[in-house]
Design an enzyme around this catalytic site. Structure first.
Site: not given
Ligand code: MOS
Length: 751
Positions: A642-643, A714, A716-717
């Protein structure tokens, strides 16, 4: 009135600078500890200086007499703090199930035994230091060698697909015994500690039977539920606020003991109480990633087809929690193998409760799986990319379901091309540049894709602005910006005219900022809130005095780019929504939207995950034992991005964290007293700017419509997963040393 509208560009998929960036760089954005209240007091915890035993005596007399001191709280005078029970979904979670001061047993070093409260922070700190404690001491168990306390279990407990993932198929032991080629190695990941720059902080304020808490939390809604239970309040009487966070990495997902201590002290004194923990306490009382020991047994045919895969791992846990580091999360589906078994066990240690840390489970798990794959590829004399291609699954063999969208082979192709992988010569130390020995390594990665329950509301207002609200929070990853983009996409209101409200339990219930699931979860809820606001608006359009649509019905009207139009005339004509609201003398219309957690679906048709790979170059100077990560190419298949600007930022950060994981980060405990030894930013070494190489991030950008209508998963990880394995393989390629216990230390390489 019908002028030709400008057609705004969709903000989805565009590099979009953070909408909260100016607030942050000008210091206007207020973090938890920036809030101050009239009459506010300061609390400083007193920490146990043993890790195992019993508190026998607490002498608070001297501390109580010190200037500015209001109270020294302990078990006898803190008042009642109840336990919280786990609710459905992810409700009621605290990592440390025991409320503070509940008994006199000391289970880890730094456990809070008292709380000093004073008019100033300095007075509270001095008083905390003046409290004297006596103990009955036992030898702490902080052993690093891990053996499961109980029989290892084969059941899948992955939080993503609880009880669905089959962690056993075929006959893994039998197939291993008869496999022509075998690998049997154990890989170890250390205890690591979350070090967001913003310390944990809680300020609690009571007003009669109402409790308001400002906290640096990744989950205001769960926090409210927990604190309501701990203080015996209806949840409507509890409000949690967390507007901006200086990150969390999982350490701030759930309330810790200092949170309820601050609220209990505020209750006893009837004053606001602020409690900001120290950096040292960050290593003791607010979680860490536990140490893991993972035995990998792989069997294959000589041409590289896997016939058996066994992954047996143990993680440490605290004395009372049941923390499971889900290392097998990706193991069961990542490769095609007919015989598989994943089993886990836990070993109790005298340490604070471990908790989720960026990519919990899969990150240490894939370090072991990917290291084993690289090592086995070298043993088989097959290129590691080719070895993975040979074992690429057609479906998720653990669930027997197709993947919603898996483009891992394309990740390898794109990444390999960008990196120049075809020029790799496999012999150790065979590649040189500018007098340096080069090591090239790679690994793949995976991370779950799923959605949490979300409610959101969206308002269209008479001045042509919009507001979108949800009680989730932005931990620094860009949630404010994503919400503005989503609202803008649906309403046509430009980004700078969208107000985003987050981080407050008075807003509609939103999810924890965890599991890289917030963006994917928000999309359906925000879109349905927007649709419902637009439906209200169309009915206003048919009834507002002087509206050109007065003799029409809502179903004859359309809405696009912020304008209402007659379907027969098309979207190039029409009236801005603000004009219609003004005619009706309405400030706003509101739409409410909800979407359900994907975990609620008992019969999923697809296995949903993100994928990717890293190609890593290290340089090695044996003369001076100098190792650097010099170049990284990362390709991520995380659905629609998205970004891209914020997305690249997430992956770059994860890659740098991966360098820390591979080469630097580890928390060590003193075997004598059980204290985390390197509990400061000077002694706990993390990767910093000077350690960051050139990082080339590429997204494949295939929408995954099984997850939500935009196809976004997602990010983030996932970027952290696999990095350490790619680094250690590059280290092997340069030096000939296989490091199976990270971080790689220089002494490992001095052979
Ligand atoms: Mo992340 S470890 O799911 O904040």
């Amino acid at each position: 009135m019908s002028t030709t509208p400008e057609v705004p560009m969709s903000p989805i998929g565009k590099d979009t600078p953070r909408v909260d960036g100016p607030l942050k760089v000008t210091g206007v954005a207020r973090y938890t500890s920036d809030y101050n209240f009239p009459g506010q007091l300061y609390a400083v915890p007193v920490e146990a200086t043993i890790a195992n035993g019993r508190l026998t005596k607490l002498d608070t007399a001297a501390a109580e007499k010190m200037p500015g001191v209001r109270a020294i709280f302990h078990r006898e005078n803190i008042g009642k703090i109840f336990r919280s029970t786990l609710g459905p979904g992810f409700a009621g979670i605290t990592d440390e199930r025991r409320p503070p001061f509940e008994d006199d047993v000391i289970r880890y070093y730094g456990q809070y035994i008292a709380l000093a409260v004073a008019d100033t922070f300095e007075a509270a700190k001095a008083a905390a230091d003046a409290v004297r404690a006596s103990y009955q001491k036992e030898k702490p168990n902080v052993d690093t060698e891990l053996k499961a306390d109980d029989e290892p279990q084969v059941v899948a407990t992955t939080f993503a697909q609880a009880n669905r993932l089959q962690s056993k198929r075929g006959d893994a032991e039998g197939a291993f015994a008869t496999a022509p080629v075998k690998l049997d190695q154990t890989y170890v990941t250390p205890t690591t500690t979350h070090n967001p720059i913003e310390l944990h902080a809680t300020t609690a304020i009571w007003d009669g039977g109402n409790l308001t808490i400002y906290d640096s939390t990744q989950g205001v809604v769960n926090f409210r539920g927990v604190l309501a239970q701990m203080f015996g309040l209806p949840k409507e009487n509890v409000r949690i606020i967390s507007r901006f966070l200086g990150s969390g990495f999982g350490g701030k997902l759930f309330p810790w003991t200092h949170c309820s201590l601050s609220a209990a002290a505020a209750r006893q004194l009837n004053k606001p109480v602020k409690l900001v923990i120290s950096r040292k306490m960050m290593f003791q009382t607010v979680g860490h990633r536990p140490r893991t020991q993972q035995r990998m047994r792989l069997g294959a045919t000589p041409d590289g087809k896997l016939v058996s895969l066994q992954h047996d791992y143990v993680n440490h846990q605290g004395m009372l929690d049941g923390y499971h580091e889900d290392c097998g999360e990706a193991t069961a589906f990542h490769y095609s193998v007919p015989n598989l078994r994943v089993a886990f066990g836990r070993a109790k240690r005298n340490v604070g409760s471990p908790t989720s840390m960026r990519g919990p489970g899969a990150v240490p798990g894939l370090y072991a799986t990917e290291s084993a794959m690289n090592e086995f590829a070298a043993q088989l004399k097959i290129d590691p990319v080719k070895f993975r291609i040979i074992n690429e699954p057609k479906i998720d063999e653990s669930l027997g379901l197709p993947f919603s969208s898996r483009h891992l082979l394309e990740c390898f192709a794109v990444g390999g091309e960008k990196f120049g992988w075809s020029k790799r010569t496999p012999e150790v130390g065979s590649m040189k540049r500018d007098g340096l020995t080069l090591g090239w390594g790679m690994a793949s990665c995976a991370w779950i894709a799923a959605r949490f329950d979300v409610e959101a509301n969206l308002q269209l207002r008479d001045d042509g602005t919009a507001r979108v609200a949800c009680a989730t929070q932005d931990i620094g990853t860009g949630t404010y910006t994503i919400l503005a983009q989503l609202a803008s996409q649906k309403t046509g209101v430009p980004l700078n005219r969208v107000e985003v409200a987050l981080g407050d339990t008075t807003l509609p219930d939103g999810p924890i900022s965890g599991g890289s699931m917030v963006t994917a979860s928000l999309i359906p809820a925000v879109f349905s809130a927007a649709d419902s606001a637009i439906a209200s608006l169309l009915s206003v359009a048919t009834s507002a005095p002087g509206s050109p649509f007065n003799n029409r019905t809502p179903d004859q009207l359309g809405f696009e780019n912020g304008r209402v139009f007659l379907k027969t005339e098309g979207p190039t004509k029409g009236v801005p929504f603000g004009d219609l609201l003004q005619r009706a003398n309405l400030r706003l219309v509101t739409g409410v939207g909800k979407s359900e957690s994907s975990f609620a679906n008992p019969t999923p048709k697809f296995s949903t995950h993100s994928f990717g790979c890293h190609f890593v170059e290290v340089t090695w100077q044996p003369e001076i034992a100098r190792l650097r990560v010099s170049r990284v190419v990362t390709v991520i298949d995380a659905g629609r991005i998205l970004n891209p600007l914020a997305g690249r930022n997430q992956i770059e950060g994860a890659v740098v964290m991966g360098i820390g994981m591979g080469l630097f980060e580890h928390t060590t405990y003193d075997p004598q007293n059980g204290a985390p030894i390197n509990s400061s930013l000077a002694d706990y070494v993390m990767a910093v700017h000077a350690d960051a190489p050139k990082i080339d991030v590429h997204f494949l950008d295939y929408p995954d419509k099984e997850i939500n209508e935009l196809g976004a998963r997602g990010i983030g990880e996932i970027g952290l997963a696999g990095m350490a394995a790619a680094i250690t393989d590059a280290v092997y390629h340069a030096t000939g040393v296989r490091v199976r216990e990270i971080p790689v230390k220089i002494e490992d390489l001095l052979t």
